[in-house]
Design a protein around this motif. Structure first.
Motif, PDB file in Angstrom:
ATOM      1  N   GLU A  88       0.827  -1.208   0.000  1.00 14.89           N
ATOM      2  CA  GLU A  88       0.000   0.000   0.000  1.00 14.89           C
ATOM      3  C   GLU A  88       0.862   1.259   0.000  1.00 14.89           C
ATOM      4  OE1 GLU A  88      -2.521  -0.393   3.367  1.00 14.89           O
ATOM      5  OE2 GLU A  88      -3.648  -2.104   2.547  1.00 14.89           O
ATOM      6  N   SER A  89       1.967   1.201   0.738  1.00 19.22           N
ATOM      7  CA  SER A  89       2.879   2.337   0.821  1.00 19.22           C
ATOM      8  C   SER A  89       3.550   2.607  -0.524  1.00 19.22           C
ATOM      9  CB  SER A  89       3.934   2.078   1.894  1.00 19.22           C
ATOM     10  OG  SER A  89       4.871   3.126   1.953  1.00 19.22           O
ATOM     11  N   ILE A  90       3.928   1.542  -1.210  1.00 16.98           N
ATOM     12  CA  ILE A  90       4.559   1.665  -2.536  1.00 16.98           C
ATOM     13  C   ILE A  90       3.572   2.275  -3.526  1.00 16.98           C
ATOM     14  CG2 ILE A  90       5.405   0.339  -4.524  1.00 16.98           C
ATOM     15  CD1 ILE A  90       6.633  -1.613  -2.450  1.00 16.98           C
ATOM     16  N   HIS A  91       2.349   1.778  -3.505  1.00 22.77           N
ATOM     17  CA  HIS A  91       1.339   2.288  -4.425  1.00 22.77           C
ATOM     18  C   HIS A  91       1.062   3.767  -4.164  1.00 22.77           C
ATOM     19  CE1 HIS A  91      -2.679   2.924  -6.213  1.00 22.77           C
ATOM     20  NE2 HIS A  91      -2.227   2.087  -7.133  1.00 22.77           N
ATOM     21  N   SER A  92       0.987   4.136  -2.890  1.00 19.03           N
ATOM     22  CA  SER A  92       0.757   5.537  -2.522  1.00 19.03           C
ATOM     23  C   SER A  92       1.936   6.401  -2.959  1.00 19.03           C
ATOM     24  CB  SER A  92       0.549   5.645  -1.014  1.00 19.03           C
ATOM     25  OG  SER A  92       0.435   6.992  -0.616  1.00 19.03           O
ATOM     26  N   LEU A  93       3.143   5.872  -2.802  1.00 23.32           N
ATOM     27  CA  LEU A  93       4.347   6.632  -3.126  1.00 23.32           C
ATOM     28  C   LEU A  93       4.384   7.037  -4.595  1.00 23.32           C
ATOM     29  CD1 LEU A  93       7.133   7.647  -2.058  1.00 23.32           C
ATOM     30  CD2 LEU A  93       8.073   5.444  -2.793  1.00 23.32           C
ATOM     31  N   VAL A  94       4.100   6.081  -5.497  1.00 20.28           N
ATOM     32  CA  VAL A  94       4.236   6.380  -6.931  1.00 20.28           C
ATOM     33  C   VAL A  94       3.071   7.188  -7.491  1.00 20.28           C
ATOM     34  CG1 VAL A  94       5.729   4.402  -7.422  1.00 20.28           C
ATOM     35  CG2 VAL A  94       3.235   4.145  -7.620  1.00 20.28           C
ATOM     36  N   THR A  95       2.050   7.422  -6.685  1.00 20.20           N
ATOM     37  CA  THR A  95       0.970   8.309  -7.135  1.00 20.20           C
ATOM     38  C   THR A  95       1.280   9.771  -6.831  1.00 20.20           C
ATOM     39  OG1 THR A  95      -0.246   8.049  -5.055  1.00 20.20           O
ATOM     40  CG2 THR A  95      -0.772   6.506  -6.833  1.00 20.20           C
ATOM     41  N   GLN A  96       2.344  10.011  -6.076  1.00 17.63           N
ATOM     42  CA  GLN A  96       2.746  11.375  -5.751  1.00 17.63           C
ATOM     43  C   GLN A  96       3.485  11.995  -6.934  1.00 17.63           C
ATOM     44  OE1 GLN A  96       5.002  11.276  -2.086  1.00 17.63           O
ATOM     45  NE2 GLN A  96       3.550   9.878  -1.120  1.00 17.63           N
ATOM     46  N   SER A  97       3.280  13.284  -7.130  1.00 18.36           N
ATOM     47  CA  SER A  97       3.913  13.962  -8.267  1.00 18.36           C
ATOM     48  C   SER A  97       5.425  14.025  -8.130  1.00 18.36           C
ATOM     49  CB  SER A  97       3.345  15.378  -8.421  1.00 18.36           C
ATOM     50  OG  SER A  97       3.550  16.124  -7.234  1.00 18.36           O
ATOM     51  N   ASP A  98       5.912  14.045  -6.892  1.00 15.66           N
ATOM     52  CA  ASP A  98       7.346  14.111  -6.648  1.00 15.66           C
ATOM     53  C   ASP A  98       7.681  13.149  -5.522  1.00 15.66           C
ATOM     54  OD1 ASP A  98       9.985  14.913  -6.754  1.00 15.66           O
ATOM     55  OD2 ASP A  98       9.674  16.613  -5.400  1.00 15.66           O
ATOM     56  N   PHE A  99       8.518  12.158  -5.807  1.00 13.59           N
ATOM     57  CA  PHE A  99       8.853  11.191  -4.767  1.00 13.59           C
ATOM     58  C   PHE A  99      10.319  10.793  -4.881  1.00 13.59           C
ATOM     59  CE2 PHE A  99       7.447   8.678  -8.388  1.00 13.59           C
ATOM     60  CZ  PHE A  99       8.376   7.651  -8.457  1.00 13.59           C
ATOM     61  N   ASP A 100      10.822  10.205  -3.810  1.00 17.01           N
ATOM     62  CA  ASP A 100      12.218   9.773  -3.732  1.00 17.01           C
ATOM     63  C   ASP A 100      12.348   8.411  -4.402  1.00 17.01           C
ATOM     64  OD1 ASP A 100      14.700   8.744  -2.975  1.00 17.01           O
ATOM     65  OD2 ASP A 100      14.679   9.792  -1.054  1.00 17.01           O
ATOM     66  N   TYR A 101      13.109   8.354  -5.488  1.00 20.12           N
ATOM     67  CA  TYR A 101      13.269   7.098  -6.220  1.00 20.12           C
ATOM     68  C   TYR A 101      13.907   6.020  -5.351  1.00 20.12           C
ATOM     69  CZ  TYR A 101      11.925   9.184 -10.689  1.00 20.12           C
ATOM     70  OH  TYR A 101      11.221   9.766 -11.718  1.00 20.12           O
ATOM     71  N   TYR A 102      14.848   6.402  -4.510  1.00 27.25           N
ATOM     72  CA  TYR A 102      15.520   5.395  -3.686  1.00 27.25           C
ATOM     73  C   TYR A 102      14.640   4.908  -2.541  1.00 27.25           C
ATOM     74  CZ  TYR A 102      19.773   5.585  -6.310  1.00 27.25           C
ATOM     75  OH  TYR A 102      20.683   5.463  -7.329  1.00 27.25           O
ATOM     76  N   GLU A 103      13.679   5.714  -2.138  1.00 32.76           N
ATOM     77  CA  GLU A 103      12.692   5.223  -1.175  1.00 32.76           C
ATOM     78  C   GLU A 103      11.869   4.111  -1.814  1.00 32.76           C
ATOM     79  OE1 GLU A 103       8.907   6.764   1.568  1.00 32.76           O
ATOM     80  OE2 GLU A 103      10.005   8.184   0.294  1.00 32.76           O
ATOM     81  N   LEU A 104      11.541   4.283  -3.089  1.00 30.88           N
ATOM     82  CA  LEU A 104      10.812   3.237  -3.811  1.00 30.88           C
ATOM     83  C   LEU A 104      11.649   1.966  -3.901  1.00 30.88           C
ATOM     84  CD1 LEU A 104       8.475   2.185  -5.544  1.00 30.88           C
ATOM     85  CD2 LEU A 104       9.510   3.337  -7.522  1.00 30.88           C
ATOM     86  N   VAL A 105      12.926   2.096  -4.234  1.00 33.88           N
ATOM     87  CA  VAL A 105      13.818   0.936  -4.306  1.00 33.88           C
ATOM     88  C   VAL A 105      13.846   0.211  -2.969  1.00 33.88           C
ATOM     89  CG1 VAL A 105      16.222   0.180  -4.566  1.00 33.88           C
ATOM     90  CG2 VAL A 105      15.263   1.873  -6.158  1.00 33.88           C
ATOM     91  N   ASN A 106      14.036   0.939  -1.890  1.00 37.50           N
ATOM     92  CA  ASN A 106      14.124   0.340  -0.560  1.00 37.50           C
ATOM     93  C   ASN A 106      12.844  -0.389  -0.173  1.00 37.50           C
ATOM     94  OD1 ASN A 106      16.750   1.237  -0.127  1.00 37.50           O
ATOM     95  ND2 ASN A 106      16.089   3.180   0.773  1.00 37.50           N
ATOM     96  N   LYS A 107      11.709   0.194  -0.515  1.00 39.63           N
ATOM     97  CA  LYS A 107      10.431  -0.432  -0.169  1.00 39.63           C
ATOM     98  C   LYS A 107      10.205  -1.702  -1.000  1.00 39.63           C
ATOM     99  CE  LYS A 107       7.959   3.762   1.330  1.00 39.63           C
ATOM    100  NZ  LYS A 107       7.611   3.304   2.683  1.00 39.63           N
ATOM    101  N   VAL A 108      10.523  -1.639  -2.272  1.00 28.84           N
ATOM    102  CA  VAL A 108      10.322  -2.802  -3.154  1.00 28.84           C
ATOM    103  C   VAL A 108      11.191  -3.976  -2.701  1.00 28.84           C
ATOM    104  CG1 VAL A 108      10.792  -3.659  -5.492  1.00 28.84           C
ATOM    105  CG2 VAL A 108       9.531  -1.536  -5.174  1.00 28.84           C
ATOM    106  N   GLU A 109      12.402  -3.663  -2.225  1.00 35.30           N
ATOM    107  CA  GLU A 109      13.333  -4.714  -1.814  1.00 35.30           C
ATOM    108  C   GLU A 109      12.866  -5.463  -0.576  1.00 35.30           C
ATOM    109  OE1 GLU A 109      15.929  -5.862  -3.258  1.00 35.30           O
ATOM    110  OE2 GLU A 109      16.348  -4.403  -4.825  1.00 35.30           O
ATOM    111  N   THR A 110      11.925  -4.904   0.162  1.00 33.27           N
ATOM    112  CA  THR A 110      11.543  -5.515   1.451  1.00 33.27           C
ATOM    113  C   THR A 110      10.067  -5.912   1.491  1.00 33.27           C
ATOM    114  OG1 THR A 110      11.190  -3.285   2.352  1.00 33.27           O
ATOM    115  CG2 THR A 110      13.336  -4.294   2.731  1.00 33.27           C
ATOM    116  N   ILE A 111       9.499  -6.209   0.329  1.00 34.14           N
ATOM    117  CA  ILE A 111       8.080  -6.619   0.285  1.00 34.14           C
ATOM    118  C   ILE A 111       7.892  -7.983   0.941  1.00 34.14           C
ATOM    119  CG2 ILE A 111       6.215  -7.359  -1.251  1.00 34.14           C
ATOM    120  CD1 ILE A 111       7.186  -5.206  -3.213  1.00 34.14           C
ATOM    121  N   PHE A 112       8.799  -8.923   0.643  1.00 36.06           N
ATOM    122  CA  PHE A 112       8.670 -10.286   1.187  1.00 36.06           C
ATOM    123  C   PHE A 112       9.496 -10.433   2.448  1.00 36.06           C
ATOM    124  CE2 PHE A 112       7.619 -11.005  -3.311  1.00 36.06           C
ATOM    125  CZ  PHE A 112       6.441 -11.731  -3.167  1.00 36.06           C
TER     126      PHE A 112
END
Length: 220
Positions: free
Chosen positions: A196-220
């Motif tokens: 849910e956090s990842i989905h919310s993050l990428v709907t923002q007009s401006d977001f930290d790309y490395y925050e997305l990387v970090n979140k994706v790496e820890t889904i499982f």
């Protein structure tokens, strides 16, 4: 197939990730090759920066030789292809001999490309075999869970790569939607709050790309 063990699931995820990493980095290499050959000698420095790998290369020629073909370099294309094979060989009973064979053929073509006078033509055959591998996964593997775990790994890696490359928010949102749909079908435990956090993050007009990387790496 019955219950998928934690080790199997991990190997299936990484099989998807490593094959996607090879496919994506090869496509980037294709696009950059002519610039490296015909233009400034330091274009490879920008390539390393773009895909977020350390620049360990002496010069352009060293990069063009070692980045695709140096198996001792953990960031090289052949190194990641070998990692895909190491997972595939252990998973042979799960993915089938034909799927494994396409990974083996990709390595064969990679080794041929190292001595070819038509490097890009030879390397294209590597990606052709990666695509054939994905086609075989769809056609030959009966287990929905196995197919979905491999594809979840593929989607995770694509988002990781695309975020590092600074792809558009619209494209990343598209890839996140596809990843989430695949993860929900895997039958594995995953962090729903992180999704849910990842989905919310990428709907923002401006977001930290490395925050997305970090979140994706820890889904499982």
């Amino acid at each position: 197939m019955g219950i998928i063990s934690i080790e199997q699931a991990d190997r299936l995820l990484w099989l998807g990730r490593y094959t996607e990493r090879v496919y994506t980095t090869l496509n980037l290499f294709f696009k950059s090759y002519d610039k490296m050959i015909d233009r400034s000698n330091d274009n490879y420095i920008n390539f390393c920066k773009d895909i977020d790998i350390p620049n360990i290369y002496i010069d352009k020629d060293d990069f063009l030789k070692r980045y695709p073909f140096d198996a001792e370099n953990s960031d090289s294309i052949i190194s990641n292809l070998n990692k895909a094979y190491n997972n595939a060989i252990v998973l042979r009973e799960s993915i089938g001999s034909e799927a494994l064979a396409y990974i083996q053929l990709a390595i064969y073509e990679m080794n041929k490309a190292a001595t070819s006078t038509s490097t890009l033509v030879a390397l294209q055959k590597v990606n052709d075999n990666i695509l054939a591998f994905y086609g075989t996964v769809d056609d030959q593997i009966d287990s929905d869970n196995i197919r979905n775990i491999i594809k979840a790994g593929k989607r995770i890696e694509r988002i990781d790569m695309y975020a590092r490359l600074g792809q558009s928010r619209k494209e990343l949102e598209r890839q996140v939607d596809r990843m989430i749909a695949r993860i929900e079908k895997t039958g594995l435990d995953y962090d729903k709050c992180k999704i849910e956090s990842i989905h919310s993050l990428v709907t923002q007009s401006d977001f930290d790309y490395y925050e997305l990387v970090n979140k994706v790496e820890t889904i499982f």
